[in-house]
Structures are given as structure tokens and as C-alpha cells.
Design a protein around this motif. Structure first.
Motif, PDB file in Angstrom:
ATOM      1  N   VAL A  58     -86.051  20.165 -24.094  1.00 46.48           N
ATOM      2  CA  VAL A  58     -85.453  20.171 -22.757  1.00 46.48           C
ATOM      3  C   VAL A  58     -84.002  19.708 -22.834  1.00 46.48           C
ATOM      4  O   VAL A  58     -83.088  20.365 -22.311  1.00 46.48           O
ATOM      5  N   ASN A  59     -83.775  18.580 -23.505  1.00 48.64           N
ATOM      6  CA  ASN A  59     -82.422  18.032 -23.609  1.00 48.64           C
ATOM      7  C   ASN A  59     -81.484  18.971 -24.353  1.00 48.64           C
ATOM      8  O   ASN A  59     -80.315  19.109 -23.979  1.00 48.64           O
ATOM      9  N   SER A  60     -81.962  19.602 -25.409  1.00 52.33           N
ATOM     10  CA  SER A  60     -81.136  20.522 -26.193  1.00 52.33           C
ATOM     11  C   SER A  60     -80.667  21.708 -25.355  1.00 52.33           C
ATOM     12  O   SER A  60     -79.485  22.044 -25.341  1.00 52.33           O
TER      13      SER A  60
ATOM     14  N   GLU B  93     -80.840  22.175 -21.921  1.00 50.40           N
ATOM     15  CA  GLU B  93     -80.069  21.793 -20.736  1.00 50.40           C
ATOM     16  C   GLU B  93     -78.679  21.309 -21.119  1.00 50.40           C
ATOM     17  O   GLU B  93     -77.685  21.624 -20.449  1.00 50.40           O
ATOM     18  N   GLY B  94     -78.559  20.570 -22.222  1.00 49.90           N
ATOM     19  CA  GLY B  94     -77.256  20.077 -22.674  1.00 49.90           C
ATOM     20  C   GLY B  94     -76.334  21.199 -23.116  1.00 49.90           C
ATOM     21  O   GLY B  94     -75.139  21.194 -22.806  1.00 49.90           O
ATOM     22  N   ALA B  95     -76.873  22.162 -23.854  1.00 51.40           N
ATOM     23  CA  ALA B  95     -76.063  23.289 -24.327  1.00 51.40           C
ATOM     24  C   ALA B  95     -75.521  24.096 -23.153  1.00 51.40           C
ATOM     25  O   ALA B  95     -74.354  24.514 -23.152  1.00 51.40           O
ATOM     26  N   LEU B  96     -76.360  24.306 -22.135  1.00 45.78           N
ATOM     27  CA  LEU B  96     -75.913  25.087 -20.979  1.00 45.78           C
ATOM     28  C   LEU B  96     -74.947  24.295 -20.114  1.00 45.78           C
ATOM     29  O   LEU B  96     -74.016  24.861 -19.540  1.00 45.78           O
ATOM     30  N   LYS B  97     -75.119  22.993 -20.054  1.00 38.86           N
ATOM     31  CA  LYS B  97     -74.183  22.154 -19.305  1.00 38.86           C
ATOM     32  C   LYS B  97     -72.787  22.234 -19.914  1.00 38.86           C
ATOM     33  O   LYS B  97     -71.787  22.271 -19.198  1.00 38.86           O
TER      34      LYS B  97
ATOM     35  N   LEU C 121     -69.098  33.041 -16.502  1.00 42.57           N
ATOM     36  CA  LEU C 121     -70.067  32.926 -17.583  1.00 42.57           C
ATOM     37  C   LEU C 121     -71.003  34.130 -17.577  1.00 42.57           C
ATOM     38  O   LEU C 121     -71.529  34.503 -16.535  1.00 42.57           O
ATOM     39  N   SER C 122     -71.216  34.713 -18.743  1.00 44.81           N
ATOM     40  CA  SER C 122     -72.082  35.895 -18.828  1.00 44.81           C
ATOM     41  C   SER C 122     -73.512  35.508 -19.191  1.00 44.81           C
ATOM     42  O   SER C 122     -73.764  34.452 -19.771  1.00 44.81           O
ATOM     43  N   VAL C 123     -74.426  36.398 -18.873  1.00 44.01           N
ATOM     44  CA  VAL C 123     -75.827  36.201 -19.239  1.00 44.01           C
ATOM     45  C   VAL C 123     -75.958  36.167 -20.760  1.00 44.01           C
ATOM     46  O   VAL C 123     -76.722  35.363 -21.308  1.00 44.01           O
ATOM     47  N   ASP C 124     -75.207  36.988 -21.452  1.00 46.79           N
ATOM     48  CA  ASP C 124     -75.258  36.996 -22.917  1.00 46.79           C
ATOM     49  C   ASP C 124     -74.840  35.653 -23.498  1.00 46.79           C
ATOM     50  O   ASP C 124     -75.429  35.185 -24.474  1.00 46.79           O
ATOM     51  N   ALA C 125     -73.823  35.018 -22.912  1.00 49.48           N
ATOM     52  CA  ALA C 125     -73.378  33.701 -23.384  1.00 49.48           C
ATOM     53  C   ALA C 125     -74.463  32.656 -23.172  1.00 49.48           C
ATOM     54  O   ALA C 125     -74.668  31.768 -24.010  1.00 49.48           O
ATOM     55  N   ILE C 126     -75.182  32.762 -22.060  1.00 56.42           N
ATOM     56  CA  ILE C 126     -76.284  31.836 -21.779  1.00 56.42           C
ATOM     57  C   ILE C 126     -77.391  32.031 -22.806  1.00 56.42           C
ATOM     58  O   ILE C 126     -77.902  31.057 -23.380  1.00 56.42           O
ATOM     59  N   LYS C 127     -77.769  33.270 -23.049  1.00 60.23           N
ATOM     60  CA  LYS C 127     -78.817  33.558 -24.029  1.00 60.23           C
ATOM     61  C   LYS C 127     -78.417  33.059 -25.416  1.00 60.23           C
ATOM     62  O   LYS C 127     -79.225  32.468 -26.128  1.00 60.23           O
ATOM     63  N   THR C 128     -77.173  33.282 -25.798  1.00 62.49           N
ATOM     64  CA  THR C 128     -76.690  32.845 -27.108  1.00 62.49           C
ATOM     65  C   THR C 128     -76.739  31.327 -27.233  1.00 62.49           C
ATOM     66  O   THR C 128     -77.144  30.795 -28.272  1.00 62.49           O
TER      67      THR C 128
ATOM     68  N   ILE D 157     -78.776  29.271 -25.778  1.00 62.52           N
ATOM     69  CA  ILE D 157     -80.180  28.870 -25.936  1.00 62.52           C
ATOM     70  C   ILE D 157     -80.655  29.185 -27.354  1.00 62.52           C
ATOM     71  O   ILE D 157     -81.278  28.354 -28.019  1.00 62.52           O
ATOM     72  N   GLU D 158     -80.343  30.376 -27.826  1.00 65.12           N
ATOM     73  CA  GLU D 158     -80.769  30.788 -29.170  1.00 65.12           C
ATOM     74  C   GLU D 158     -80.107  29.937 -30.248  1.00 65.12           C
ATOM     75  O   GLU D 158     -80.723  29.648 -31.281  1.00 65.12           O
ATOM     76  N   ASP D 159     -78.875  29.486 -30.018  1.00 65.91           N
ATOM     77  CA  ASP D 159     -78.179  28.624 -30.971  1.00 65.91           C
ATOM     78  C   ASP D 159     -78.869  27.267 -31.109  1.00 65.91           C
ATOM     79  O   ASP D 159     -78.678  26.570 -32.106  1.00 65.91           O
ATOM     80  N   GLN D 160     -79.689  26.906 -30.134  1.00 64.79           N
ATOM     81  CA  GLN D 160     -80.444  25.657 -30.205  1.00 64.79           C
ATOM     82  C   GLN D 160     -81.760  25.838 -30.959  1.00 64.79           C
ATOM     83  O   GLN D 160     -82.506  24.888 -31.157  1.00 64.79           O
TER      84      GLN D 160
END
Length: 66
Positions: free
Chosen positions: A17-19, A21-25, A49-56, A58-61
Motif C-alpha cells: 500500500v505504502n509503495s 500510494e507513495g509512488a503515485l503521490k 499526468l497520463s494513464v500510462d505514467a500511472i501504470k508505469t 505502479i509497475e516500477d514498484q
């Protein structure tokens, strides 16, 4: 603001959760992880902010957006 809910696999604990939420913050988005549903709800400014950037982010975590 735009709201988006994504299904995310691999999240199972408070650290997850922290990873996520923190990455998106850091991107300027507000996120709420629901471990029970395996989802992340994101509030963000679609002009900045793009949807692709959000997905990336999350995936980077280490999680999989499905």
C-alpha cells in the motif's frame, strides 16, 4: 480531476500500500489501495499526468497492472 480504478496484482500487505500510494503521490496523484479487491483508485489531473505514467509508476514498484 479524473478518477481511475486499476486492477493490480501482487499487492498483499501494508508495505505494498505504502509503495504504490507513495509512488503515485510523487507524480502528483492521490491514490487509495484496496487490498481486498486488488485495486488502486487514483485521482489525478489528466492535463498533467497520463494513464500510462500511472501504470508505469505502479509497475516500477513491482506490481502488475492488469
Amino acid at each position: 480531476m479524473t478518477q481511475l480504478t486499476l486492477k493490480v496484482e501482487g499487492m498483499s500487505c501494508g508495505h505494498c500500500v505504502n509503495s504504490v500510494e507513495g509512488a503515485l503521490k510523487q507524480l502528483g496523484a492521490s491514490a487509495k489501495v484496496d487490498l481486498g479487491n486488488g485495486s488502486v483508485t487514483v485521482d489525478f489531473d489528466a492535463a498533467r499526468l497520463s494513464v500510462d505514467a500511472i501504470k508505469t509508476a505502479i509497475e516500477d514498484q513491482g506490481y502488475d497492472v492488469v
